[in-house]
Scaffold this motif. Sequence first.
Motif, PDB file in Angstrom:
ATOM      1  N   ALA A  83      42.131  41.737  40.405  1.00  0.00           N
ATOM      2  CA  ALA A  83      41.102  42.764  40.194  1.00  0.00           C
ATOM      3  C   ALA A  83      41.322  43.959  41.122  1.00  0.00           C
ATOM      4  O   ALA A  83      41.204  45.125  40.709  1.00  0.00           O
ATOM      5  CB  ALA A  83      39.720  42.169  40.421  1.00  0.00           C
ATOM      6  N   VAL A  84      41.655  43.681  42.388  1.00  0.00           N
ATOM      7  CA  VAL A  84      41.908  44.753  43.353  1.00  0.00           C
ATOM      8  C   VAL A  84      43.159  45.542  42.957  1.00  0.00           C
ATOM      9  O   VAL A  84      43.163  46.783  42.991  1.00  0.00           O
ATOM     10  CB  VAL A  84      42.048  44.172  44.778  1.00  0.00           C
ATOM     11  CG1 VAL A  84      42.637  45.214  45.737  1.00  0.00           C
ATOM     12  CG2 VAL A  84      40.695  43.698  45.290  1.00  0.00           C
ATOM     13  N   CYS A  85      44.214  44.841  42.563  1.00  0.00           N
ATOM     14  CA  CYS A  85      45.451  45.520  42.169  1.00  0.00           C
ATOM     15  C   CYS A  85      45.245  46.409  40.950  1.00  0.00           C
ATOM     16  O   CYS A  85      45.851  47.489  40.855  1.00  0.00           O
ATOM     17  CB  CYS A  85      46.546  44.488  41.889  1.00  0.00           C
ATOM     18  SG  CYS A  85      47.244  43.728  43.371  1.00  0.00           S
ATOM     19  N   GLU A  86      44.396  45.990  40.032  1.00  0.00           N
ATOM     20  CA  GLU A  86      44.105  46.804  38.849  1.00  0.00           C
ATOM     21  C   GLU A  86      43.461  48.125  39.255  1.00  0.00           C
ATOM     22  O   GLU A  86      43.769  49.181  38.700  1.00  0.00           O
ATOM     23  CB  GLU A  86      43.191  46.029  37.904  1.00  0.00           C
ATOM     24  CG  GLU A  86      43.886  44.881  37.198  1.00  0.00           C
ATOM     25  CD  GLU A  86      42.919  43.871  36.603  1.00  0.00           C
ATOM     26  OE1 GLU A  86      41.704  44.191  36.504  1.00  0.00           O
ATOM     27  OE2 GLU A  86      43.357  42.764  36.252  1.00  0.00           O
ATOM     28  N   VAL A  87      42.566  48.063  40.229  1.00  0.00           N
ATOM     29  CA  VAL A  87      41.918  49.281  40.721  1.00  0.00           C
ATOM     30  C   VAL A  87      42.934  50.177  41.419  1.00  0.00           C
ATOM     31  O   VAL A  87      43.015  51.388  41.153  1.00  0.00           O
ATOM     32  CB  VAL A  87      40.770  48.945  41.698  1.00  0.00           C
ATOM     33  CG1 VAL A  87      40.235  50.215  42.351  1.00  0.00           C
ATOM     34  CG2 VAL A  87      39.650  48.211  40.977  1.00  0.00           C
ATOM     35  N   LEU A  88      43.731  49.579  42.300  1.00  0.00           N
ATOM     36  CA  LEU A  88      44.647  50.377  43.114  1.00  0.00           C
ATOM     37  C   LEU A  88      45.744  51.038  42.298  1.00  0.00           C
ATOM     38  O   LEU A  88      46.134  52.177  42.589  1.00  0.00           O
ATOM     39  CB  LEU A  88      45.260  49.502  44.212  1.00  0.00           C
ATOM     40  CG  LEU A  88      44.263  48.934  45.234  1.00  0.00           C
ATOM     41  CD1 LEU A  88      44.999  48.132  46.295  1.00  0.00           C
ATOM     42  CD2 LEU A  88      43.448  50.047  45.880  1.00  0.00           C
ATOM     43  N   CYS A  89      46.260  50.364  41.288  1.00  0.00           N
ATOM     44  CA  CYS A  89      47.353  50.964  40.510  1.00  0.00           C
ATOM     45  C   CYS A  89      46.882  52.200  39.754  1.00  0.00           C
ATOM     46  O   CYS A  89      47.679  53.079  39.433  1.00  0.00           O
ATOM     47  CB  CYS A  89      47.976  49.947  39.565  1.00  0.00           C
ATOM     48  SG  CYS A  89      46.978  49.487  38.151  1.00  0.00           S
TER      49      CYS A  89
END
Length: 315
Positions: free
Chosen positions: A262-268
């Motif tokens: 979930a965090v990686c989806e936001v950051l990308c």
Amino acid sequence: MSEVKKIATRESYGNALVELGREHTDLVVLDADLAGATKTEIFKKAFPERFLDCGIAEANMAGIAAGLSTCGKVPFMSSFAMFAAGRAYEQVRNAIGYPHLNVKIGATHAGISVGEDGATHQCLEDLALMREIPGMVVINPSDDIEAKAAVKAAYEHVGPVYLRFGRLAIPVFNDNEDYKFEIGKGIVLKEGKDVTIFATGLEVSETLAAEKMLAADGIDAEIINIHTIKPIDAELVAASAAKTGKVVTVEEHSIIGGLGSAVCEVLCEKAPAKVLRIGVNDTFGESGPAPELIAKYGLDAESIYKKVKAFVKEN
């Protein structure tokens, strides 16, 4: 020095249901022959007329909860995470999620800390499964206080909510006067400049312990409690990552599909940063004492400290 108070969030769930039950007569509780373990037995004793034991039939329980929600009731269906999110997935998706019904799912005994119950009962995929269902709110509280607040917030929210609780007694640390729970809003527990650590569930207290070790080595870590996996606090995630440039996620869940994803989806999309995901690495659990399993799978404070330290010093 006084001993830190520890309470299992499944206990918090049972106690919160009784507190809410006194205030709201439309609240009903369903269980799948596990009331003693899920702690819904506390509600059963207080309000037997509003408690339904559906037997070992979790899929049927989801259908009953869906029906009750269309009759003006606010049902909390309860079972182990492996059964509530796993065995009943199709019914949760199609009977509750698809029509966006006002059903709350109280899933206890989640993660590796189920301990001696073994690999088949240690659900490490539930956050991923529930996060995929459109409109489903997914909450993973970090201690007794947050768990009770989450149950209250779930009742007040109109729509399906998945609540994740644990079997293991964990430290109570949200006992400060300014504590506030809000669905979809992360909580900055400590500001820092060298690395951001996003943690959820029982891993929040482990991360706070790891932070002290990091500080002793001169590493200034920002610690953020992400109690709501969906909707995630994208604004806070992006802002903190942009500030520190390095991100670590810590969860008692597979690194695939949970907080890390979930965090990686936001950051990308919003703030590209280097990320280290700490969790269970694409493997099943095993039977054993919960604290030993947490250490073996690299989810204890010491392991988090070592992994974050190496990550920060990479370049």
